[in-house]
Design an enzyme around this catalytic site. Structure first.
Site, PDB file in Angstrom:
ATOM      1  CB  CYS A  56       0.575   0.713  -7.579  1.00  0.00           C
ATOM      2  SG  CYS A  56       0.322  -1.066  -7.417  1.00  0.00           S
ATOM      3  CD1 TRP A  89      -6.277   1.791  -7.694  1.00  0.00           C
ATOM      4  CD2 TRP A  89      -4.933   3.553  -7.388  1.00  0.00           C
ATOM      5  NE1 TRP A  89      -5.174   1.354  -7.009  1.00  0.00           N
ATOM      6  CE2 TRP A  89      -4.328   2.411  -6.804  1.00  0.00           C
ATOM      7  CE3 TRP A  89      -4.265   4.784  -7.322  1.00  0.00           C
ATOM      8  CZ2 TRP A  89      -3.085   2.461  -6.164  1.00  0.00           C
ATOM      9  CZ3 TRP A  89      -3.034   4.836  -6.689  1.00  0.00           C
ATOM     10  CH2 TRP A  89      -2.457   3.676  -6.123  1.00  0.00           C
ATOM     11  NE  ARG A 127      -8.547  -3.890  -1.367  1.00  0.00           N
ATOM     12  CZ  ARG A 127      -9.250  -3.063  -0.576  1.00  0.00           C
ATOM     13  NH1 ARG A 127     -10.248  -3.514   0.141  1.00  0.00           N
ATOM     14  NH2 ARG A 127      -8.948  -1.781  -0.519  1.00  0.00           N
ATOM     15  CB  VAL A 130      -3.512  -0.361 -10.818  1.00  0.00           C
ATOM     16  CG1 VAL A 130      -4.698   0.449 -11.283  1.00  0.00           C
ATOM     17  CG2 VAL A 130      -2.874   0.274  -9.591  1.00  0.00           C
TER      18      VAL A 130
END
Length: 322
Positions: A56, A89, A127, A130
């Protein structure tokens, strides 16, 4: 343990919805507290923890800032698997197939980042992104907005750091106006622009994103002519925020997100040189860049864009030498 609440509409990227015109709109982050001396979250060594994905770009910003400031012993890190599936994740216990991932040591029963969000707020409705900056003392999320986390890391612990690390300033006061100005259009057209192009579900929405993206890359190419940094001949957050997108550009965004007017290595010599200097000369950038995580995540997780989950083998090399 996974939360019993059905949250797949929020966790499953395969259920990603676009706007009626086919465009992608990113939702704002939900936890926006700060680490500061006079607040609820005071700076203390070992109190805070970062949950990140090497895949990410937003999370990688925080890893770069943490390393630059020498905060490795102050803020521990958990790395998730790049396989973002139905539940978002996963930690390693939910995806043992990915060796280079971690379990959540502090909460060994948790299997996904979403479980962490529900631990902080059982009624959470956003949501499950990260990075997550976690407070071990209060067992809650401090902040999940990367742009704010890197500014905290830049200053909040300075009084506890050695003088050389405390002196590092990625948001210097003399250049803040210029940094903020660059961040604004780079975020909209480049950092988020690649996603707006990649997740567009109509031709017009795609073109409305991809042309401004390359117009901004052209502008950045001119800005970086003969320069090592974007602002004031010093490393700032503007460089960090651009780097995490450009380093992913050739391996992922050119093909996967259809950002293929030009690639970085052939189309933008100044950006290419600036990026390689950061990567090869500064370990904060190199150590936070794991191309296997990056490629696996985008091509495996985003089945709306790549239903086959086939991961391309190129480009070779992932990044060219200096």
């Amino acid at each position: 343990m996974t939360s019993t609440k059905n949250a797949t509409d929020m966790s499953d990227i395969g259920k990603l919805k676009t706007e009626p015109d086919g465009s992608f709109k990113r939702l704002a982050s939900s936890f926006r507290n700060s680490i500061k001396n006079d607040g609820q979250f005071i700076p203390e060594k070992g109190r805070y923890h970062l949950y990140v994905s090497y895949a990410c770009p937003w999370a990688t910003r925080t890893l770069i800032a943490r390393k630059l400031k020498g905060l490795e012993d102050f803020i521990s890190v958990t790395v998730v698997s790049p396989h973002m599936g139905q539940h978002g994740w996963p930690f390693k216990n939910a995806d043992p197939s990915w060796q280079d991932a971690d379990d959540d040591i502090a909460h060994p029963n948790l299997q996904h980042i979403k479980d962490l969000y529900f631990l902080a707020d059982q009624n959470y409705g956003g949501r499950f992104t990260v990075p997550v900056l976690w407070d071990n003392k209060l067992n809650t999320i401090v902040n999940n907005e990367s742009s704010e986390i890197i500014r905290m890391l830049n200053t909040a612990f300075n009084h506890l750091l050695p003088a050389d690390k405390a002196a590092i300033d990625i948001y210097p006061e003399a250049h803040r106006q210029e940094i903020d100005g660059i961040n604004e259009w780079v975020y909209d057209t480049v950092n988020n622009g690649v996603y707006k192009a990649g997740f567009a579900s109509t031709q017009s929405a795609y073109e409305n994103a991809v042309y401004p993206l390359f117009k901004s890359l052209d502008r950045l190419e001119e800005m970086l002519k003969g320069k090592d940094y974007l602002v004031g001949n010093t490393l700032t957050e503007a460089d960090i925020r651009l780097f995490v997108t450009t380093i992913r550009f050739d391996p992922v965004y050119v093909g996967h997100f259809k950002c293929n007017l030009r690639d970085i290595r052939h189309g933008y010599p100044n950006i290419h040189l600036w990026m390689r200097k950061l990567y090869w000369n500064n370990d904060a950038f190199k150590s936070s860049t794991k191309f296997d995580h990056i490629k696996e995540h985008y091509y495996w997780s985003q089945t709306v864009v790549n239903p086959s989950r086939v991961v391309p083998v190129g480009p070779v090399p992932d990044i060219e030498p200096l």
